[in-house]
Write an enzyme that holds these catalytic residues in place. Structure first.
Site, PDB file in Angstrom:
ATOM      1  N   LYS A 291       0.926  -1.361   0.139  1.00  0.00           N
ATOM      2  CA  LYS A 291       0.011  -0.013  -0.114  1.00  0.00           C
ATOM      3  C   LYS A 291       0.826   1.430   0.114  1.00  0.00           C
ATOM      4  O   LYS A 291       1.959   1.296   0.519  1.00  0.00           O
ATOM      5  CB  LYS A 291      -0.839  -0.035   1.344  1.00  0.00           C
TER       6      LYS A 291
ATOM      7  N   SER B 222      -9.596   1.793   2.735  1.00  0.00           N
ATOM      8  CA  SER B 222      -8.728   2.466   2.068  1.00  0.00           C
ATOM      9  C   SER B 222      -7.645   1.667   1.132  1.00  0.00           C
ATOM     10  O   SER B 222      -7.267   2.182   0.147  1.00  0.00           O
ATOM     11  CB  SER B 222      -8.030   3.453   2.690  1.00  0.00           C
TER      12      SER B 222
ATOM     13  N   SER C 201      -9.986  -0.458   6.978  1.00  0.00           N
ATOM     14  CA  SER C 201      -9.310  -0.594   5.652  1.00  0.00           C
ATOM     15  C   SER C 201      -8.572  -1.580   5.170  1.00  0.00           C
ATOM     16  O   SER C 201      -8.278  -1.872   3.912  1.00  0.00           O
ATOM     17  CB  SER C 201      -8.213   0.713   5.602  1.00  0.00           C
TER      18      SER C 201
END
Ligand code: GLN
Length: 474
Positions: free
Chosen positions: A75, A150, A174
């Site tokens: 990420k 996210s 997330s």
């Protein structure tokens, strides 16, 4: 054996060559990027460097690490030395960290190959991956739908089957919510078990790094590698308290709690049906199903968004055009430079959070909002402690709906926040939870179920997730 271990074995036994595998993989990554927009960058240079090192290692007869040759996506709020870390924000568009996050050092030490940084909601703020300076990510199960957020890019990449592992971060859901939307396994570890060193902070008392993976076995392997005490993170828990793999409770006889209040929410009927079906099958397998109460659950969203935004407003103060990233051109004085830099650099949702967070921390409102939220946070933790006196784990849906359409909730922040209704309490309490696919809705979209455990119950959660995978395949 999980997907990552199988791939490693193919390299180990010479069934697959690293060079030819990666010659095929890199165009695949470019293809899914074109289709889904799931990456902020493909780290070809770093991948080639690692492969060269691994080939030499293999040639010299040294044993390969636990992730020898396995591709991993990271990420884009986790620092990889020498590669841009943007947090999908304009303000960090030109930021390149000079160091690796601890999780990256650990993955590389086990011979993983980092192939891409993944698209995300800006600074981790969102539940659909639409709050990204680089645009939305599409869900590979249905490109008209959101992958969740996210960590949407991480979940989408794993769901394509092109990579078995991605790292994500979970502040309020997330990792778990996008895992549920894309049909992969996502583990949010106990707060303090995985180092946050090198993770760009959103809400420091809630943030935790964890794996999104093709299966529970692979998630276990990654958790094994990335967990552990780190002196570089002051909130990292000392080694002696770490989860143990040895004293796992047997599946048969496991006490599984169903939090009554969670089912008072609006839940998509197919998800409620999947939970009912799973409850039955768990009972058939010898688990004991017990109804429990989490009386403060209904305050979770308000509490989470008060605390998360307060911490975010403070953490994001460092992006001021002086120390990192973007600085506006042509401001005539310092104050104007700060305001214009931040106005240009942050997206709408991040600005909303900074304003809300500053408001709840401001003198005169601090007691009414921030302090009150901290008190309710304690009550939410105590609800879980009480529930775990009678149960080993709790079962709930991961999300109230399956993947919604892109654009469906962008104009209604509250509707977007409500998609975190089952995930945020876990972060407030600092406990671990896992989302694992179980069943599909009428349109064939994956459903995620969540197991929540007491602190350090990661291996128990992973074990149950493996059992659920078998029930799901049966
Ligand atoms: N969707 C939640 C939020 O927008 C959670 C985000 C996260 O876990 N990073 O704050």
């Amino acid at each position: 054996m999980g997907a990552a271990a199988k791939l490693r074995r193919r390299f180990e036994e010479g069934e697959a060559g690293l060079g030819s595998y990666y010659d095929r993989l890199l165009p695949e990554l470019e293809r899914i990027q074109r289709d889904l927009n799931c990456f902020t960058s493909i780290t070809i240079g770093l991948a080639h460097q690692t492969i060269e090192r691994l080939e030499k290692k293999a040639a010299s007869g040294q044993p390969g690490g636990k992730l020898f040759g396995v591709p991993v996506v990271v990420k884009d709020n986790i620092c990889v030395s020498g590669h841009p870390t943007t947090c999908s924000s304009r303000i960090l568009q030109n930021f390149t960290p000079p160091y690796d996050a601890t999780v990256i050092t650990k993955l590389l030490a086990e011979d993983a190959v980092i192939v891409a940084k993944s698209n995300m909601d800006e600074f981790g703020m969102g539940s659909s991956n639409e709050n990204s300076a680089q645009g939305a990510v599409r869900n590979p199960r249905d490109p008209a739908r959101a992958p969740g957020g996210s960590s949407g890019g991480s979940a989408a990449a794993v769901a394509t089957g092109v990579v078995p592992i991605a790292l994500g971060s979970d502040t309020g859901g997330s990792i778990r919510q996008p895992s549920a939307f894309c049909g992969v396994v996502g583990l949010k570890p106990t707060y303090g078990t995985v180092s946050r060193y090198g993770l760009v902070a959103f809400a420091s008392s809630l943030d935790q790094i964890g794996p999104l993976a093709a299966d529970a076995d692979t998630a276990r392997l990654v958790f094994d590698i990335i967990s552990g005490h780190d002196p570089k993170d002051t909130t990292s828990i000392p080694q002696e308290s770490y989860p143990s793999r040895t004293d796992l409770k047997e599946f048969k006889g496991l006490r599984i709690g169903i939090p009554r209040e969670y089912f008072e929410n609006d839940i998509q009927p197919e998800i409620a049906a999947a939970i009912a079906d799973l409850k039955e099958r768990l009972a058939d397998s010898g688990c004991r199903i017990i109804e429990v109460s989490l009386p403060n659950a209904r305050h979770a969203i308000a509490t989470y968004y008060t605390i998360a935004d307060a911490e975010a407003s403070s953490n994001l103060a460092r992006f001021d055009g002086v120390k990192f990233g973007h600085r506006t051109a042509g401001a005539s004085n310092l104050a104007e430079m700060y305001t214009t830099t931040r106005s240009e650099g942050f997206g709408a949702e991040v600005k909303r959070r900074i304003m809300l967070g500053t408001y709840v921390l401001s003198s005169g409102y601090y007691d009414a909002y921030y302090r009150k939220a901290q008190q309710v946070r304690r009550l939410i933790s105590q609800d879980f402690e009480r529930a775990f006196q009678q149960t080993d784990l709790l079962l709930s849906p991961s999300t109230p709906t399956t993947a919604f359409k892109l654009g469906e909730k962008v104009d209604d922040p509250l509707a977007m926040y409500l998609s975190d209704i089952f995930t945020v309490s876990v972060n407030l309490a600092g406990i671990p939870a896992i989302s694992v696919p179980y069943g599909r809705d009428g349109e064939g979209l994956p459903i995620g179920v969540q197991f929540i455990g007491p602190r350090f119950s990661e291996y128990q959660l992973l074990e149950v997730a493996s059992q659920v995978e078998q029930l799901n395949d049966a």
